[in-house]
Design a protein around this motif. Sequence first.
Motif, PDB file in Angstrom:
ATOM      1  N   HIS A 159      39.306  58.129  42.030  1.00  0.00           N
ATOM      2  CA  HIS A 159      38.989  57.455  43.281  1.00  0.00           C
ATOM      3  C   HIS A 159      39.319  55.965  43.305  1.00  0.00           C
ATOM      4  O   HIS A 159      39.513  55.404  44.387  1.00  0.00           O
ATOM      5  CB  HIS A 159      37.499  57.629  43.604  1.00  0.00           C
ATOM      6  CG  HIS A 159      37.079  59.047  43.783  1.00  0.00           C
ATOM      7  ND1 HIS A 159      36.368  59.743  42.828  1.00  0.00           N
ATOM      8  CD2 HIS A 159      37.291  59.913  44.807  1.00  0.00           C
ATOM      9  CE1 HIS A 159      36.145  60.976  43.253  1.00  0.00           C
ATOM     10  NE2 HIS A 159      36.694  61.102  44.447  1.00  0.00           N
ATOM     11  N   PHE A 160      39.361  55.312  42.157  1.00  0.00           N
ATOM     12  CA  PHE A 160      39.582  53.865  42.127  1.00  0.00           C
ATOM     13  C   PHE A 160      41.079  53.582  41.978  1.00  0.00           C
ATOM     14  O   PHE A 160      41.706  53.991  40.986  1.00  0.00           O
ATOM     15  CB  PHE A 160      38.831  53.224  40.962  1.00  0.00           C
ATOM     16  CG  PHE A 160      37.322  53.260  41.113  1.00  0.00           C
ATOM     17  CD1 PHE A 160      36.716  53.780  42.254  1.00  0.00           C
ATOM     18  CD2 PHE A 160      36.502  52.758  40.110  1.00  0.00           C
ATOM     19  CE1 PHE A 160      35.332  53.812  42.381  1.00  0.00           C
ATOM     20  CE2 PHE A 160      35.119  52.787  40.242  1.00  0.00           C
ATOM     21  CZ  PHE A 160      34.535  53.317  41.382  1.00  0.00           C
ATOM     22  N   HIS A 161      41.634  52.853  42.939  1.00  0.00           N
ATOM     23  CA  HIS A 161      43.078  52.594  42.944  1.00  0.00           C
ATOM     24  C   HIS A 161      43.350  51.135  43.333  1.00  0.00           C
ATOM     25  O   HIS A 161      42.495  50.452  43.899  1.00  0.00           O
ATOM     26  CB  HIS A 161      43.785  53.522  43.940  1.00  0.00           C
ATOM     27  CG  HIS A 161      43.465  54.969  43.760  1.00  0.00           C
ATOM     28  ND1 HIS A 161      44.069  55.761  42.800  1.00  0.00           N
ATOM     29  CD2 HIS A 161      42.579  55.771  44.418  1.00  0.00           C
ATOM     30  CE1 HIS A 161      43.583  56.993  42.874  1.00  0.00           C
ATOM     31  NE2 HIS A 161      42.681  57.029  43.837  1.00  0.00           N
ATOM     32  N   TYR A 162      44.554  50.691  43.035  1.00  0.00           N
ATOM     33  CA  TYR A 162      44.996  49.366  43.463  1.00  0.00           C
ATOM     34  C   TYR A 162      46.483  49.424  43.755  1.00  0.00           C
ATOM     35  O   TYR A 162      47.180  50.339  43.306  1.00  0.00           O
ATOM     36  CB  TYR A 162      44.700  48.309  42.390  1.00  0.00           C
ATOM     37  CG  TYR A 162      45.599  48.389  41.180  1.00  0.00           C
ATOM     38  CD1 TYR A 162      46.717  47.561  41.048  1.00  0.00           C
ATOM     39  CD2 TYR A 162      45.338  49.304  40.157  1.00  0.00           C
ATOM     40  CE1 TYR A 162      47.544  47.635  39.929  1.00  0.00           C
ATOM     41  CE2 TYR A 162      46.164  49.379  39.043  1.00  0.00           C
ATOM     42  CZ  TYR A 162      47.262  48.546  38.932  1.00  0.00           C
ATOM     43  OH  TYR A 162      48.091  48.633  37.846  1.00  0.00           O
ATOM     44  N   TRP A 163      46.947  48.442  44.496  1.00  0.00           N
ATOM     45  CA  TRP A 163      48.381  48.345  44.794  1.00  0.00           C
ATOM     46  C   TRP A 163      48.690  46.881  45.057  1.00  0.00           C
ATOM     47  O   TRP A 163      48.158  46.291  45.979  1.00  0.00           O
ATOM     48  CB  TRP A 163      48.731  49.210  46.006  1.00  0.00           C
ATOM     49  CG  TRP A 163      50.159  49.096  46.463  1.00  0.00           C
ATOM     50  CD1 TRP A 163      51.255  48.898  45.685  1.00  0.00           C
ATOM     51  CD2 TRP A 163      50.617  49.163  47.812  1.00  0.00           C
ATOM     52  NE1 TRP A 163      52.376  48.848  46.470  1.00  0.00           N
ATOM     53  CE2 TRP A 163      52.023  49.008  47.772  1.00  0.00           C
ATOM     54  CE3 TRP A 163      49.989  49.354  49.047  1.00  0.00           C
ATOM     55  CZ2 TRP A 163      52.809  49.032  48.918  1.00  0.00           C
ATOM     56  CZ3 TRP A 163      50.770  49.372  50.190  1.00  0.00           C
ATOM     57  CH2 TRP A 163      52.166  49.218  50.123  1.00  0.00           C
ATOM     58  N   TYR A 164      49.528  46.299  44.209  1.00  0.00           N
ATOM     59  CA  TYR A 164      49.866  44.893  44.327  1.00  0.00           C
ATOM     60  C   TYR A 164      51.345  44.742  44.676  1.00  0.00           C
ATOM     61  O   TYR A 164      52.209  45.211  43.936  1.00  0.00           O
ATOM     62  CB  TYR A 164      49.586  44.153  43.018  1.00  0.00           C
ATOM     63  CG  TYR A 164      48.126  44.149  42.589  1.00  0.00           C
ATOM     64  CD1 TYR A 164      47.107  44.363  43.510  1.00  0.00           C
ATOM     65  CD2 TYR A 164      47.779  43.918  41.266  1.00  0.00           C
ATOM     66  CE1 TYR A 164      45.778  44.347  43.118  1.00  0.00           C
ATOM     67  CE2 TYR A 164      46.445  43.899  40.868  1.00  0.00           C
ATOM     68  CZ  TYR A 164      45.448  44.121  41.800  1.00  0.00           C
ATOM     69  OH  TYR A 164      44.135  44.108  41.421  1.00  0.00           O
ATOM     70  N   THR A 165      51.641  44.081  45.791  1.00  0.00           N
ATOM     71  CA  THR A 165      53.016  43.791  46.173  1.00  0.00           C
ATOM     72  C   THR A 165      53.180  42.280  46.298  1.00  0.00           C
ATOM     73  O   THR A 165      52.208  41.556  46.520  1.00  0.00           O
ATOM     74  CB  THR A 165      53.373  44.451  47.520  1.00  0.00           C
ATOM     75  OG1 THR A 165      52.520  43.928  48.548  1.00  0.00           O
ATOM     76  CG2 THR A 165      53.184  45.958  47.448  1.00  0.00           C
ATOM     77  N   ALA A 166      54.409  41.796  46.152  1.00  0.00           N
ATOM     78  CA  ALA A 166      54.670  40.354  46.215  1.00  0.00           C
ATOM     79  C   ALA A 166      54.307  39.813  47.593  1.00  0.00           C
ATOM     80  O   ALA A 166      54.727  40.354  48.620  1.00  0.00           O
ATOM     81  CB  ALA A 166      56.130  40.064  45.903  1.00  0.00           C
ATOM     82  N   GLY A 167      53.520  38.747  47.606  1.00  0.00           N
ATOM     83  CA  GLY A 167      53.066  38.193  48.875  1.00  0.00           C
ATOM     84  C   GLY A 167      53.202  36.686  48.926  1.00  0.00           C
ATOM     85  O   GLY A 167      54.282  36.137  48.707  1.00  0.00           O
ATOM     86  N   SER A 168      52.106  35.988  49.175  1.00  0.00           N
ATOM     87  CA  SER A 168      52.128  34.553  49.408  1.00  0.00           C
ATOM     88  C   SER A 168      52.625  33.782  48.194  1.00  0.00           C
ATOM     89  O   SER A 168      52.373  34.150  47.046  1.00  0.00           O
ATOM     90  CB  SER A 168      50.738  34.063  49.792  1.00  0.00           C
ATOM     91  OG  SER A 168      49.797  34.371  48.779  1.00  0.00           O
ATOM     92  N   MET A 169      53.351  32.701  48.467  1.00  0.00           N
ATOM     93  CA  MET A 169      53.862  31.843  47.409  1.00  0.00           C
ATOM     94  C   MET A 169      52.783  30.861  46.970  1.00  0.00           C
ATOM     95  O   MET A 169      52.189  30.164  47.799  1.00  0.00           O
ATOM     96  CB  MET A 169      55.082  31.061  47.887  1.00  0.00           C
ATOM     97  CG  MET A 169      55.642  30.113  46.842  1.00  0.00           C
ATOM     98  SD  MET A 169      56.801  28.916  47.517  1.00  0.00           S
ATOM     99  CE  MET A 169      55.731  27.889  48.513  1.00  0.00           C
TER     100      MET A 169
END
Length: 553
Positions: A262-272
């Motif tokens: 149930h525990f998930h994450y997703w990191y994409t490139a964002g703010s500089m």
Amino acid sequence: MITHKRLLAAAVFGLAILPPLAASAETVLTANIEPATTWVQNFNPFNQTSARQSTSDFIYEPLVIFNRFDHDKANYRLAKSYKIADDLKSVEFTLRDGLKWSDGKDLTAKDVVFTFNYVKKNPALDFVSVWNILDKVEAIDEHTVKFSLSSPSSLAVNRLIELPIVPQHIWADIAEPVTFANETPVGSGPMTEIPRFTPQTYDQCRNPYYWDAENLKIDCFRFPQLADNNQMLTATASGELDWGTSFLPNVEQTYVAKDPDHFHYWYTAGSMVEFIFNQETANADNKKAFQDVKFRRAMSMTLDRQGMVNVAGYGYPTLNEDPTTFGQVYASWTDPKVLEEFGKYAKYDVDGAKELLDAAGYVDADGDGFRDNPDGTPIKFDIIVPNSWTDWLDTVRIAVEGMHDAGINANIGTPEEAVWGQDLITGKFDAAINSISAAALPYYPYQRAFNRDDVGKTRFTAQRWFNDDLSTLLNEFTLTSDMDKQKAIMTKAQRIVAENMPLLPVYNNPTWYQYNTKRFTGWSTPDKPFVNPTLSRQNHARLLHLLALRPVK
């Protein structure tokens, strides 16, 4: 000296105790939206420092949301359409039929016109400098608003939709709108009601007159007060939070491993993320150094960017060694000739920084172990960072270490987030770590950072560096929708930025996002990336994400 190689020491986390769900709520989604030592009841949509970050989008719905994860597609909200004139001198928005405010009163074109004229009358509210591009706003009929522009612009819509629309029948009687706390807001978005507000938690519940209620399956948000990343980790890993937006160290072990199903994450490139020097600091000695491009270049060369990514960010951020600031997010816009000429100044090279400082006359004139200005006056400054943002705290510690290695007397200052933001806006600081949100085009971060008219309204212009040639180019960019012409303009613009280095980029933050599928489904995921998933207030698409969520039966 404690070096950044030792910043991986284990932390002890305290348990966050969340209050019971409100008895009247059918479906409550618990979320982390911002760090705070205590909640202050402020829902003023024009306030950029003290207002709760659940105010925009959820209480005050935009006219349109452009989905960066879907080719910048327009998702119509209060408006059902817009039309840009062929000569680019005006924009017409047509509102949906039957819109109402959360108190049941009609929402019409008159409210839109009132909002923009109200902001014109109270310039301190104009945090996006919208009246710099406007000539007048008028209601064509009950549902149609025409914005006449002061000059042609192909990108005016993106600026216009940033301003929150407020009800005339409420705000017309507000004598001091800047300090107005708006504790019981009347809004247009999906979550406008505040049935409970305490210093430790507040609930924000559905708008009884929301036009898109059929798609809203969540009855209430619950926002527990969490002071820093450590408390956020505890609340997230315990399963109390459904939607998280914080930095979690070693997320696979500290979070996912607790409940892999149930525990998930997703990191994409964002703010500089960047380091900045205030060009208008009140410290005259520091100002001499800050306004010298040789000094700024040398400071950039002291920054161990890869160490910041690996140690402070646990490898999650995306390295940015691009003096134009574009990095991987706008790689297709970057001119390789500019990188070839100025790229060395965005690389970690302390010896090179020392040589540059020596040649520019920055030597230790008074024997205290730190370099002084060429005229012998001292250089000493704090780099301010919010005291609850542990990843940024470690990033600044690494920066300070590098600057010390080069002989610069830099230190760390740790105000609370609200104070840090206010200091950046008002210019009451010397140096700081800051960030600028990612957008569809590189024009937008440049416009946010280098728009002179935004000074004192937003933290994005905190470095207070401006260039007339750059401003002219950014204006030219808006006068055409031809991609080839826009690229040619941006090639010239990025050269100016790279040559002057008013911003020292270090990495692009991930879009911090953790989600718990035990109670809700419909999350934006790597397999179904339909929308930017972060709950940050810089992400208007978070409203689209909310509307996609469904409770687990």
